[in-house]
Design a protein around this motif. Structure first.
Motif, PDB file in Angstrom:
ATOM      1  N   HIS A 288       7.519  -7.990   4.015  1.00  0.00           N
ATOM      2  CA  HIS A 288       5.817  -7.804   3.119  1.00  0.00           C
ATOM      3  C   HIS A 288       5.650  -6.669   3.862  1.00  0.00           C
ATOM      4  CE1 HIS A 288       6.340 -11.541   0.889  1.00  0.00           C
ATOM      5  NE2 HIS A 288       7.284 -12.193   1.640  1.00  0.00           N
ATOM      6  N   VAL A 289       4.906  -5.595   3.382  1.00  0.00           N
ATOM      7  CA  VAL A 289       4.104  -4.906   4.044  1.00  0.00           C
ATOM      8  C   VAL A 289       2.654  -4.785   3.845  1.00  0.00           C
ATOM      9  CG1 VAL A 289       3.365  -2.680   4.675  1.00  0.00           C
ATOM     10  CG2 VAL A 289       5.721  -3.276   4.635  1.00  0.00           C
TER      11      VAL A 289
ATOM     12  N   ARG B  24      13.256  -0.409  16.980  1.00  0.00           N
ATOM     13  CA  ARG B  24      13.665   0.568  15.646  1.00  0.00           C
ATOM     14  C   ARG B  24      12.327   0.860  14.715  1.00  0.00           C
ATOM     15  NH1 ARG B  24      19.676  -2.708  13.099  1.00  0.00           N
ATOM     16  NH2 ARG B  24      19.880  -2.897  14.574  1.00  0.00           N
ATOM     17  N   LEU B  25      11.142  -0.137  14.477  1.00  0.00           N
ATOM     18  CA  LEU B  25      10.476   0.622  14.190  1.00  0.00           C
ATOM     19  C   LEU B  25       9.123   1.288  14.318  1.00  0.00           C
ATOM     20  CD1 LEU B  25      10.082  -2.986  11.743  1.00  0.00           C
ATOM     21  CD2 LEU B  25      11.208  -0.463  11.332  1.00  0.00           C
ATOM     22  N   ALA B  26       9.444   1.627  15.844  1.00  0.00           N
ATOM     23  CA  ALA B  26       8.526   2.541  16.354  1.00  0.00           C
ATOM     24  C   ALA B  26       8.635   3.840  16.184  1.00  0.00           C
ATOM     25  CB  ALA B  26       8.850   2.169  18.194  1.00  0.00           C
ATOM     26  N   GLY B  27       6.802   4.626  16.588  1.00  0.00           N
ATOM     27  CA  GLY B  27       7.287   5.590  15.885  1.00  0.00           C
ATOM     28  C   GLY B  27       6.720   5.817  14.187  1.00  0.00           C
ATOM     29  N   LEU B  28       6.157   4.740  13.275  1.00  0.00           N
ATOM     30  CA  LEU B  28       6.162   4.839  11.640  1.00  0.00           C
ATOM     31  C   LEU B  28       5.130   5.560  12.038  1.00  0.00           C
ATOM     32  CD1 LEU B  28       9.188   2.396   9.831  1.00  0.00           C
ATOM     33  CD2 LEU B  28       8.279   4.882   9.938  1.00  0.00           C
ATOM     34  N   GLN B  29       4.819   6.175  11.371  1.00  0.00           N
ATOM     35  CA  GLN B  29       3.183   5.950  11.672  1.00  0.00           C
ATOM     36  C   GLN B  29       2.511   5.090  10.449  1.00  0.00           C
ATOM     37  OE1 GLN B  29       1.933   9.779  10.105  1.00  0.00           O
ATOM     38  NE2 GLN B  29      -0.304   9.557  10.544  1.00  0.00           N
ATOM     39  N   GLY B  30       1.330   4.740  10.839  1.00  0.00           N
ATOM     40  CA  GLY B  30      -0.009   3.851   9.981  1.00  0.00           C
ATOM     41  C   GLY B  30       0.622   2.433  10.427  1.00  0.00           C
ATOM     42  N   LEU B  31       2.262   2.009  10.605  1.00  0.00           N
ATOM     43  CA  LEU B  31       2.441   0.508  11.195  1.00  0.00           C
ATOM     44  C   LEU B  31       2.133   0.196  12.460  1.00  0.00           C
ATOM     45  CD1 LEU B  31       4.232  -1.453  10.080  1.00  0.00           C
ATOM     46  CD2 LEU B  31       5.540  -1.023  11.531  1.00  0.00           C
TER      47      LEU B  31
ATOM     48  N   ILE C 125      10.529   1.712   6.485  1.00  0.00           N
ATOM     49  CA  ILE C 125      10.882   0.269   7.194  1.00  0.00           C
ATOM     50  C   ILE C 125      12.715  -0.752   6.841  1.00  0.00           C
ATOM     51  CG2 ILE C 125      10.479  -2.009   7.514  1.00  0.00           C
ATOM     52  CD1 ILE C 125       7.745  -1.468   6.823  1.00  0.00           C
ATOM     53  N   ARG C 126      12.540  -0.338   5.906  1.00  0.00           N
ATOM     54  CA  ARG C 126      13.817  -0.588   4.828  1.00  0.00           C
ATOM     55  C   ARG C 126      15.280  -0.133   5.484  1.00  0.00           C
ATOM     56  NH1 ARG C 126      14.663  -4.121   0.977  1.00  0.00           N
ATOM     57  NH2 ARG C 126      12.667  -4.328   0.394  1.00  0.00           N
ATOM     58  N   SER C 127      15.215   0.942   5.766  1.00  0.00           N
ATOM     59  CA  SER C 127      16.696   1.895   6.069  1.00  0.00           C
ATOM     60  C   SER C 127      16.220   2.107   8.037  1.00  0.00           C
ATOM     61  CB  SER C 127      16.147   3.305   5.888  1.00  0.00           C
ATOM     62  OG  SER C 127      14.812   3.639   6.352  1.00  0.00           O
ATOM     63  N   ARG C 128      15.152   1.464   8.183  1.00  0.00           N
ATOM     64  CA  ARG C 128      16.058   1.515   9.459  1.00  0.00           C
ATOM     65  C   ARG C 128      15.700   0.410  10.223  1.00  0.00           C
ATOM     66  NH1 ARG C 128      11.152   4.706  13.345  1.00  0.00           N
ATOM     67  NH2 ARG C 128      10.828   6.327  12.910  1.00  0.00           N
ATOM     68  N   LEU C 129      15.840  -0.861   9.700  1.00  0.00           N
ATOM     69  CA  LEU C 129      16.511  -1.845   9.741  1.00  0.00           C
ATOM     70  C   LEU C 129      17.638  -2.848   9.281  1.00  0.00           C
ATOM     71  CD1 LEU C 129      12.824  -4.513   9.297  1.00  0.00           C
ATOM     72  CD2 LEU C 129      14.054  -3.346  11.454  1.00  0.00           C
TER      73      LEU C 129
ATOM     74  N   PRO D 209       0.815  -1.092  -0.079  1.00  0.00           N
ATOM     75  CA  PRO D 209      -0.506   0.117  -0.465  1.00  0.00           C
ATOM     76  C   PRO D 209       0.778   1.439   0.001  1.00  0.00           C
ATOM     77  CG  PRO D 209       0.157  -0.928   2.111  1.00  0.00           C
ATOM     78  CD  PRO D 209       0.474  -1.715   1.805  1.00  0.00           C
ATOM     79  N   SER D 210       1.897   1.233   0.217  1.00  0.00           N
ATOM     80  CA  SER D 210       2.963   2.648   0.192  1.00  0.00           C
ATOM     81  C   SER D 210       4.064   2.144   0.045  1.00  0.00           C
ATOM     82  CB  SER D 210       3.116   2.807   1.771  1.00  0.00           C
ATOM     83  OG  SER D 210       3.765   4.093   2.168  1.00  0.00           O
ATOM     84  N   ASP D 211       4.965   2.384  -0.693  1.00  0.00           N
ATOM     85  CA  ASP D 211       5.842   2.926  -1.065  1.00  0.00           C
ATOM     86  C   ASP D 211       6.998   3.574  -0.197  1.00  0.00           C
ATOM     87  OD1 ASP D 211       5.493   1.019  -3.174  1.00  0.00           O
ATOM     88  OD2 ASP D 211       6.064   2.718  -5.094  1.00  0.00           O
ATOM     89  N   GLU D 212       6.863   4.429   0.720  1.00  0.00           N
ATOM     90  CA  GLU D 212       7.085   5.290   1.270  1.00  0.00           C
ATOM     91  C   GLU D 212       7.469   4.546   2.335  1.00  0.00           C
ATOM     92  OE1 GLU D 212       5.137   6.436  -0.658  1.00  0.00           O
ATOM     93  OE2 GLU D 212       5.376   8.219  -1.466  1.00  0.00           O
TER      94      GLU D 212
END
Length: 305
Positions: free
Chosen positions: A258-259, A287-294, A243-247, A235-238
């Motif tokens: 998979h998203v 590391r993914l905490a705070g990502l809006q919508g996740l 996610i990729r950049s944080r991990l 649903p979102s390339d952004e």
């Protein structure tokens, strides 16, 4: 390969309860959808009745189109109720947030069939024109347009993002139905006006045909949007890039990602990370905490040593 590290019982219980993925304005949108459905039902009766009495295909087409909207609004409101009722049901592994998308896809199919019926009737009237009571039909069409605009206002999103791709498709679909009906009402007024001023009996039927094309276009747009979610398209390339950049840091590699969307404003991710001496899965989730919508993350780690 090492799988996700064992969690405490408290963490496991928390994950079991992490399945409510309803939109932020779910209750508000449900109430307003029922309200607009009642208003449109009353307008529908006036539209079709007036079209028959005044012999206007544009009015009948507008009424039939509105009938599809009433059905769509009832389905949309019912979807809100079902999603709310079963939000905590453990049988739904990822919650009930997609019920609205299923309703939207069904409504798009009904809308497409309505467009075909309007087109058929409009072509029949073009081949066999009939006399139209223009003054009365114009008044009724104008009234329908006003009602449509009021209903669109009632279904306006509570927040600015509600019509974007992360918003509530159920509300967006209902709003789209009304926008299409408002446009068809405008076309009906144009066709009736041309017929009254210049005696062009064919203008009324042509307006109905143009409305059918417009309805078909709206149906296709809605079907594509709902189908993308139901088929779990990314649903979102952004969000995926974030996610990729944080991990991925140091020698860590992201083997799989998979998203997909769980509901309005909610997304899930499954990630597989490989590293020499990988961290605990909880560290990667942090590391993914705070990502809006996740809203839901599953992490698997693999040791490359």
């Amino acid at each position: 390969m090492t799988a996700a590290a064992p969690e405490t019982q408290g963490q496991i219980d928390a994950f079991r309860g992490d399945r409510v993925y309803l939109g932020a304005d779910h209750a508000r949108n449900e109430r307003r959808t029922w309200m607009v459905a009642a208003i449109c039902l009353a307008t529908l009766a006036a539209q079709i009745g007036g079209g028959i009495v005044f012999n206007s295909m544009a009015l009948v087409a507008n009424g039939l189109h509105l009938a599809a909207h009433v059905a769509a609004l009832v389905v949309a409101a019912g979807a809100y109720g079902l999603a709310r009722r079963f939000a905590d049901d453990p049988r739904f592994s990822f919650g009930t947030g997609k019920i609205g998308y299923l309703a939207g896809f069904a409504n798009a199919a009904v809308l497409a069939l309505t467009a075909l019926f309007i087109a058929f009737e409009s072509v029949a009237r073009l081949l066999s024109p009939a006399e139209v009571a223009y003054d009365a039909a114009l008044a009724l069409a104008a009234g329908a347009l006003v009602v449509n605009l009021i209903c669109m206002w009632l279904l306006r999103p509570a927040h600015a993002h509600a019509h974007d791709r992360d918003g509530d498709l159920n509300l967006s679909a209902a709003h789209l139905h009304l926008a299409a009906d408002a446009a068809v009402s405008g076309l009906a007024i144009l066709g009736l006006g041309l017929g009254r001023l210049f005696g062009w009996a064919w203008a009324d039927s042509l307006a109905g045909l143009a409305g059918a094309v417009l309805v078909a276009h709206f149906a296709w747009r809605l079907m594509v949007r709902a189908g993308a979610v139901l088929l779990d398209m990314n649903p979102s390339d952004e969000l995926t890039a974030a996610i990729r950049s944080r991990l991925v840091t140091g020698d860590e590699r992201l083997l799989d990602l998979h998203v997909w969307r769980l509901g309005p404003g909610h997304h899930a991710a499954i990630v597989v990370i490989e590293a020499k001496g990988p961290l605990a899965p909880s560290a990667y989730r942090a590391r993914l905490a705070g990502l809006q919508g996740l809203s839901h993350v599953t992490v698997e780690t693999r040791d490359s040593r």
